[in-house]
Design an enzyme around this catalytic site. Structure first.
Site, PDB file in Angstrom:
ATOM      1  N   VAL A  38      68.214  46.776  23.934  1.00  0.00           N
ATOM      2  CA  VAL A  38      66.813  46.627  24.291  1.00  0.00           C
ATOM      3  C   VAL A  38      66.204  45.456  23.523  1.00  0.00           C
ATOM      4  O   VAL A  38      66.353  45.362  22.307  1.00  0.00           O
ATOM      5  CB  VAL A  38      66.032  47.923  23.958  1.00  0.00           C
ATOM      6  CG1 VAL A  38      64.557  47.771  24.259  1.00  0.00           C
ATOM      7  CG2 VAL A  38      66.630  49.106  24.710  1.00  0.00           C
ATOM      8  N   CYS A  39      65.526  44.578  24.247  1.00  0.00           N
ATOM      9  CA  CYS A  39      64.801  43.464  23.631  1.00  0.00           C
ATOM     10  C   CYS A  39      63.338  43.874  23.525  1.00  0.00           C
ATOM     11  O   CYS A  39      62.609  43.878  24.513  1.00  0.00           O
ATOM     12  CB  CYS A  39      64.953  42.210  24.485  1.00  0.00           C
ATOM     13  SG  CYS A  39      64.082  40.782  23.812  1.00  0.00           S
ATOM     14  N   LEU A  40      62.957  44.250  22.336  1.00  0.00           N
ATOM     15  CA  LEU A  40      61.594  44.688  22.066  1.00  0.00           C
ATOM     16  C   LEU A  40      61.260  44.184  20.669  1.00  0.00           C
ATOM     17  O   LEU A  40      61.977  44.492  19.711  1.00  0.00           O
ATOM     18  CB  LEU A  40      61.533  46.224  22.140  1.00  0.00           C
ATOM     19  CG  LEU A  40      60.196  46.908  22.119  1.00  0.00           C
ATOM     20  CD1 LEU A  40      59.329  46.492  23.311  1.00  0.00           C
ATOM     21  CD2 LEU A  40      60.379  48.422  22.131  1.00  0.00           C
TER      22      LEU A  40
END
Length: 185
Positions: free
Chosen positions: A112-114
């Site tokens: 996840v790119c957060l």
């Protein structure tokens, strides 16, 4: 003989450290505090969010189920695992999406790119911030300009109508770009 004795003592000490009571660690205590914070922030009767602990004796691992209702992914059930290391809160938790999803900020392995999980993480950040970020990935925080899934990002930027069709198709177990997606809707 002395070297063997010293080595045995070192091994005994290492085993004792490895077997420390995890509930006495700073990570456990902070996670417990964060759990109370997100219990207060997210009532258990929310329709679009569910938090479960597969092992109710381990609060350092849990699942977050997001059910977007006003986005490309409306009608889907997206489940993330959250793993907290003993270095928490100095390091962010590790978050993975359990099933393959067509999303600019989630790669095909579930990473996840957060920002809250990377450069924006601070020791004062909490699990509530992470959970809120996961919810927002399907609305305001969808960011095709900082993608993990470049195909999804390019399509979203180029043709939102086709992007919406691909999202709906892949949520139903369809394929795109040679990748078969599991059903999440």
């Amino acid at each position: 003989m002395i070297a063997i004795k010293i080595k045995q003592q070192q091994q005994t000490q290492q085993n004792a450290q490895n077997n420390q009571d995890i509930t006495q660690t700073g990570a456990w205590k902070r996670a417990l505090s964060d759990q109370q914070e997100f219990n207060d922030a997210f009532p258990p009767d929310l329709k679009n969010l569910k938090i479960t602990f597969p092992d109710n004796k381990n609060i350092l691992y849990f699942e977050v189920e997001v059910r977007p209702d006003h986005s490309f992914w409306a009608g889907g059930v997206i489940v993330f695992t959250v793993s907290i290391s003993l270095e928490y809160p100095m390091v962010p938790p590790k978050v993975l999406c359990k099933k393959k999803i067509f999303h600019p900020n989630i790669d095909l392995e579930g990473k996840v790119c957060l920002n809250i999980l990377r450069e924006d993480w601070r020791p004062v950040s909490s699990l509530k911030d992470v959970i809120f970020g996961l919810q927002m990935l399907f609305t305001q925080l969808t960011n095709p300009t900082d993608p993990l899934n470049k195909d999804a990002a390019e399509l979203m930027l180029k043709d939102q109508q086709q992007f919406a069709q691909v999202v709906k198709s892949t949520m139903k177990g369809g394929s795109y770009g040679g990748q078969l997606f599991e059903k999440i809707a």
